[in-house]
Design an enzyme around this catalytic site. Structure first.
Site, PDB file in Angstrom:
ATOM      1  N   GLY A  46      29.473  46.901  44.070  1.00 10.60           N
ATOM      2  CA  GLY A  46      30.403  46.267  44.999  1.00 10.60           C
ATOM      3  C   GLY A  46      29.825  45.092  45.753  1.00 10.60           C
ATOM      4  CG  ASP A  68      33.391  39.696  37.246  1.00  7.03           C
ATOM      5  OD1 ASP A  68      33.452  38.473  37.482  1.00  7.03           O
ATOM      6  OD2 ASP A  68      33.417  40.566  38.123  1.00  7.03           O
ATOM      7  N   GLY A  84      29.717  41.883  44.215  1.00  2.00           N
ATOM      8  CA  GLY A  84      30.120  40.646  43.539  1.00  2.00           C
ATOM      9  C   GLY A  84      29.164  40.231  42.442  1.00  2.00           C
ATOM     10  CG  LEU A  85      25.378  40.905  42.684  1.00  2.00           C
ATOM     11  CD1 LEU A  85      24.033  41.559  42.984  1.00  2.00           C
ATOM     12  CD2 LEU A  85      25.218  39.380  42.657  1.00  2.00           C
ATOM     13  N   GLY A  86      28.974  41.788  39.460  1.00  2.00           N
ATOM     14  CA  GLY A  86      29.480  42.172  38.138  1.00  2.00           C
ATOM     15  C   GLY A  86      29.042  43.552  37.687  1.00  2.00           C
ATOM     16  CB  SER A  87      27.962  46.542  39.577  1.00  2.00           C
ATOM     17  OG  SER A  87      27.814  47.888  39.294  1.00  2.00           O
ATOM     18  CB  SER A  88      32.844  47.319  37.652  1.00  2.68           C
ATOM     19  OG  SER A  88      33.355  46.011  37.757  1.00  2.68           O
ATOM     20  CB  ALA A  89      31.966  43.417  34.070  1.00  2.00           C
ATOM     21  CB  ALA A  90      26.835  44.918  34.159  1.00  2.00           C
TER      22      ALA A  90
HETATM   23  C1  MEV Z   1      34.977  38.226  40.754  1.00  2.00           C
HETATM   24  O1  MEV Z   1      33.646  38.244  40.260  1.00  2.00           O
HETATM   25  C2  MEV Z   1      35.601  36.888  40.534  1.00  2.00           C
HETATM   26  C3  MEV Z   1      37.018  36.717  41.074  1.00  2.00           C
HETATM   27  O2  MEV Z   1      37.383  35.374  40.797  1.00  2.00           O
HETATM   28  C4  MEV Z   1      37.999  37.694  40.462  1.00  2.00           C
HETATM   29  C5  MEV Z   1      38.268  37.425  39.008  1.00  2.00           C
HETATM   30  O3  MEV Z   1      38.019  36.315  38.513  1.00  2.00           O
HETATM   31  O4  MEV Z   1      38.785  38.328  38.359  1.00  2.00           O
HETATM   32  C6  MEV Z   1      37.045  36.881  42.593  1.00  2.00           C
END
Ligand code: MEV
Length: 328
Positions: free
Chosen positions: A101, A150, A103-109
């Site tokens: 949580g 992401d 913003g470093l793409g943890s869920s996608a990674a």
């Molecule tokens: C999240 O890493 C990036 C956002 O632009 C959301 C998205 O692109 O889906 C905030």
């Protein structure tokens, strides 16, 4: 990327940083993301009976998975069904260096590492299309309707220029970027941040569209400066992008304070990265030594963690006040 031991296989993915263009990318503007070498590994191994998961958040049978991990279990089920494999007889162990949580793409990674691990385990080739459609299942649970940047970024080993309608294209930076990433220590909520912008857009589409368009222009210019090596210009573009993100209402006092601190400590540019409303900020520094200095200044004003690295190398350094150590 592929690691085997007897009866098991490991999939891996790395974290990502959005350099410019987050949020505007949801509205069709371009964004640029780069790999951030914090790693997640998912080891898939043989077991008997129900699928079991072992992770920091949850350990147990997949059926009992907590609601915040539903996307992961759906992704696992769909990957197995896609391969015509029974939904049983495997254990998945997830080990991640990526804070959740932020913003470093943890869920996608995590989803990417799992899908790769499952395909390796069954010795099947994984196409980019298969990876995207499976990771998307998990991402839509985590973020609502994400742009898709992401999942493209965590699967790419080079910077990507991404547009929702056109997908991702890789490009090379002429010069290395020296970057600092600092964690505000507060969980960001990408879903909530995207919803907030959407609500503001519904209320005043003209103003939000204007911000979104300006961010799109910033991103186009940023791509030129990265490709052309004019990093001083890139710094001021990052700063402008941060000002626009403030207008979208996705920054907060802590992140703004960290951005100011980084600039006072000699950064070329700084901004929040990812969904915002908490999470992390990034800083562009002149040199690796400057990056180290700035990261320590950020720790002094309350960052819970700070890393510095060069886009040229694989190493990432975590700063500590007093001493620091390489972590990968
Ligand atoms: C999240 O890493 C990036 C956002 O632009 C959301 C998205 O692109 O889906 C905030």
């Amino acid at each position: 990327m592929k690691m085997y031991s007897v009866g098991s296989a490991t999939g891996e993915a790395h974290s990502k940083l959005i350099l410019v263009g987050e949020h505007a990318v949801v509205y069709g503007q371009p964004a640029i993301a780069i790999p951030f070498p914090l790693k997640v590994r998912a080891q898939v191994s043989k077991s008997i009976g129900e699928i079991t998961i072992s992770s920091l958040l949850y350990t147990g049978n997949m059926e009992g998975i907590p609601s915040e991990m539903t996307g992961i279990s759906e992704c696992i089920k769909n990957a197995l069904m896609h391969l015509n494999k029974p939904l049983k007889d495997i254990n998945i162990t997830i080990r991640s260096e990526i804070p959740l949580g932020r913003g470093l793409g943890s869920s996608a990674a995590v989803a990417t590492a799992i899908v790769r691990g499952i395909f390796f385990y069954f010795n099947r080739t994984l196409t980019q299309e298969e990876l995207c459609s499976l990771v998307e299942i998990s991402e839509s649970h985590a973020h609502g309707k994400p742009s898709g940047i992401d999942m493209m970024a965590v699967a790419s080993n080079s910077p990507i220029y991404f547009k929702r309608q056109e997908g991702a294209c890789s490009f090379t930076a002429l010069k290395p970027l020296y970057l600092v990433v600092a964690d505000s220590g507060k969980i960001g909520d990408t879903r909530r941040a995207v919803e907030k912008v959407k609500k503001n857009h519904l209320a005043d589409s003209e103003s939000i569209d204007a911000v979104v368009n300006r961010i799109g222009e910033i991103t186009e210019k940023a791509r030129e400066t990265i490709s052309g090596g004019e990093l001083r210009n890139l710094g001021s573009l990052l700063h402008k992008n941060h000002e626009e993100l403030k207008l979208l209402g996705v920054s907060n006092e802590t992140i703004d304070r960290m951005v100011d601190t980084a600039m006072r400590a000699g950064a070329i540019g700084a901004k929040l990265t990812g969904g915002g409303m908490g999470g992390c900020m990034i800083t562009l520094a002149n040199t690796m030594a400057d990056g180290e200095y700035i990261s320590k200044e950020l720790l002094k004003v309350g960052a819970s963690k700070a890393w510095y690295f060069s886009t040229e190398g694989e190493e990432i350094y975590e700063s500590h006040l007093g001493n620091e150590g390489e972590i990968s």
